[in-house]
Design a protein around this motif. Sequence first.
Motif, PDB file in Angstrom:
ATOM      1  N   GLN A   1       0.902  -0.907  -0.080  1.00  0.00           N
ATOM      2  CA  GLN A   1      -0.024   0.048   0.156  1.00  0.00           C
ATOM      3  C   GLN A   1       0.808   1.146   0.041  1.00  0.00           C
ATOM      4  OE1 GLN A   1      -2.797  -0.186   3.227  1.00  0.00           O
ATOM      5  NE2 GLN A   1      -3.791   1.758   2.486  1.00  0.00           N
ATOM      6  N   VAL A   2       0.547   2.346  -0.591  1.00  0.00           N
ATOM      7  CA  VAL A   2       1.305   3.472  -0.707  1.00  0.00           C
ATOM      8  C   VAL A   2       0.758   4.510   0.084  1.00  0.00           C
ATOM      9  CG1 VAL A   2       2.182   5.390  -2.390  1.00  0.00           C
ATOM     10  CG2 VAL A   2       1.817   3.042  -3.135  1.00  0.00           C
ATOM     11  N   GLN A   3       1.438   5.328   0.617  1.00  0.00           N
ATOM     12  CA  GLN A   3       0.922   6.502   1.446  1.00  0.00           C
ATOM     13  C   GLN A   3       1.504   7.548   1.118  1.00  0.00           C
ATOM     14  OE1 GLN A   3       1.292   5.105   5.592  1.00  0.00           O
ATOM     15  NE2 GLN A   3      -1.096   4.624   5.467  1.00  0.00           N
ATOM     16  N   LEU A   4       1.001   8.946   1.132  1.00  0.00           N
ATOM     17  CA  LEU A   4       1.351  10.068   0.905  1.00  0.00           C
ATOM     18  C   LEU A   4       1.086  11.062   2.261  1.00  0.00           C
ATOM     19  CD1 LEU A   4       1.092   8.959  -1.979  1.00  0.00           C
ATOM     20  CD2 LEU A   4       0.410  11.224  -2.801  1.00  0.00           C
ATOM     21  N   VAL A   5       2.061  11.528   2.782  1.00  0.00           N
ATOM     22  CA  VAL A   5       2.120  12.456   4.035  1.00  0.00           C
ATOM     23  C   VAL A   5       2.566  13.768   3.543  1.00  0.00           C
ATOM     24  CG1 VAL A   5       2.696  12.906   6.177  1.00  0.00           C
ATOM     25  CG2 VAL A   5       2.387  10.348   5.288  1.00  0.00           C
ATOM     26  N   GLU A   6       1.515  14.821   3.675  1.00  0.00           N
ATOM     27  CA  GLU A   6       1.838  16.229   3.198  1.00  0.00           C
ATOM     28  C   GLU A   6       2.137  16.977   4.581  1.00  0.00           C
ATOM     29  OE1 GLU A   6      -1.505  16.014   0.005  1.00  0.00           O
ATOM     30  OE2 GLU A   6      -1.072  18.099   0.949  1.00  0.00           O
ATOM     31  N   SER A   7       2.958  18.230   4.393  1.00  0.00           N
ATOM     32  CA  SER A   7       3.158  18.855   5.659  1.00  0.00           C
ATOM     33  C   SER A   7       3.826  20.259   5.074  1.00  0.00           C
ATOM     34  CB  SER A   7       4.480  18.211   6.491  1.00  0.00           C
ATOM     35  OG  SER A   7       5.411  18.053   5.863  1.00  0.00           O
ATOM     36  N   GLY A   8       3.621  21.209   5.843  1.00  0.00           N
ATOM     37  CA  GLY A   8       4.000  22.483   5.575  1.00  0.00           C
ATOM     38  C   GLY A   8       3.466  23.705   4.966  1.00  0.00           C
ATOM     39  N   GLY A   9       1.904  23.316   5.275  1.00  0.00           N
ATOM     40  CA  GLY A   9       0.740  24.450   4.974  1.00  0.00           C
ATOM     41  C   GLY A   9       0.824  25.324   6.174  1.00  0.00           C
ATOM     42  N   GLY A  10       0.224  26.422   6.164  1.00  0.00           N
ATOM     43  CA  GLY A  10      -0.303  27.419   7.210  1.00  0.00           C
ATOM     44  C   GLY A  10      -0.595  28.713   6.770  1.00  0.00           C
ATOM     45  N   LEU A  11      -0.601  29.763   7.789  1.00  0.00           N
ATOM     46  CA  LEU A  11      -1.003  31.005   7.374  1.00  0.00           C
ATOM     47  C   LEU A  11       0.683  31.981   7.170  1.00  0.00           C
ATOM     48  CD1 LEU A  11      -3.058  33.251   7.408  1.00  0.00           C
ATOM     49  CD2 LEU A  11      -2.752  33.393   9.940  1.00  0.00           C
ATOM     50  N   VAL A  12       0.214  32.884   6.160  1.00  0.00           N
ATOM     51  CA  VAL A  12       1.370  33.689   5.656  1.00  0.00           C
ATOM     52  C   VAL A  12       0.738  34.951   5.430  1.00  0.00           C
ATOM     53  CG1 VAL A  12       1.661  32.576   3.564  1.00  0.00           C
ATOM     54  CG2 VAL A  12       3.639  33.724   4.599  1.00  0.00           C
ATOM     55  N   GLN A  13       1.599  35.758   5.493  1.00  0.00           N
ATOM     56  CA  GLN A  13       1.272  37.242   4.885  1.00  0.00           C
ATOM     57  C   GLN A  13       1.453  37.435   3.402  1.00  0.00           C
ATOM     58  OE1 GLN A  13       3.129  40.158   7.375  1.00  0.00           O
ATOM     59  NE2 GLN A  13       1.462  40.072   8.880  1.00  0.00           N
ATOM     60  N   PRO A  14       0.729  38.306   2.845  1.00  0.00           N
ATOM     61  CA  PRO A  14       1.068  38.590   1.176  1.00  0.00           C
ATOM     62  C   PRO A  14       2.693  38.768   1.191  1.00  0.00           C
ATOM     63  CG  PRO A  14      -1.098  39.360   1.894  1.00  0.00           C
ATOM     64  CD  PRO A  14      -0.285  39.046   3.348  1.00  0.00           C
ATOM     65  N   GLY A  15       3.336  38.096   0.109  1.00  0.00           N
ATOM     66  CA  GLY A  15       4.706  38.242  -0.158  1.00  0.00           C
ATOM     67  C   GLY A  15       5.516  37.488   0.752  1.00  0.00           C
ATOM     68  N   GLY A  16       5.122  36.591   1.545  1.00  0.00           N
ATOM     69  CA  GLY A  16       5.794  35.658   2.206  1.00  0.00           C
ATOM     70  C   GLY A  16       5.956  34.353   1.577  1.00  0.00           C
ATOM     71  N   SER A  17       6.463  33.413   2.233  1.00  0.00           N
ATOM     72  CA  SER A  17       6.949  32.000   1.595  1.00  0.00           C
ATOM     73  C   SER A  17       6.569  30.969   2.414  1.00  0.00           C
ATOM     74  CB  SER A  17       8.578  32.118   1.223  1.00  0.00           C
ATOM     75  OG  SER A  17       8.796  33.100   0.612  1.00  0.00           O
ATOM     76  N   LEU A  18       6.330  29.989   1.658  1.00  0.00           N
ATOM     77  CA  LEU A  18       5.950  28.597   2.335  1.00  0.00           C
ATOM     78  C   LEU A  18       6.666  27.334   1.520  1.00  0.00           C
ATOM     79  CD1 LEU A  18       2.333  28.619   3.611  1.00  0.00           C
ATOM     80  CD2 LEU A  18       4.352  28.696   4.868  1.00  0.00           C
ATOM     81  N   ARG A  19       7.020  26.042   2.143  1.00  0.00           N
ATOM     82  CA  ARG A  19       7.405  25.148   1.526  1.00  0.00           C
ATOM     83  C   ARG A  19       6.632  24.004   1.946  1.00  0.00           C
ATOM     84  NH1 ARG A  19      13.191  21.698   1.109  1.00  0.00           N
ATOM     85  NH2 ARG A  19      12.578  20.912   3.153  1.00  0.00           N
TER      86      ARG A  19
END
Length: 119
Positions: A1-19
């Motif tokens: 069985q294959v699993q995908l686990v995501e991470s890294g989302g959130g709240l950021v101000q305009p102009g900001g960065s996320l990975r």
Amino acid sequence: QVQLVESGGGLVQPGGSLRLSCAVSGTFVSILRMAWYRQAPGKQRELVASLTSGGSTSYLDSVKGRFTISRDNAKNTVYLEMKSLKPEDTAVYYCNVLIVVGWDRVDYWGQGTQVSVSS
């Protein structure tokens, strides 16, 4: 069985960065393509970026120059580096992979991670 686990989302101000990160685990032969989709409230899911096993990338026009998709083959992980974020980037982001399992090609989806861009 294959699993995908995501991470890294959130709240950021305009102009900001996320990975965002998406780790793929389980039993499979190979990963043919890795991609990120997003879905904003009341809108259809759209393809944001994709990366083939051969290294070809494609991007949604509205994110070109701001988002970068990459992968770590040793970790079976795909990343989405997002810079200069705008309020219109707000959405649930989903990881998607096309995997060879036995003799079949199968699509798998992550659980989704919320990205909110707001001041």
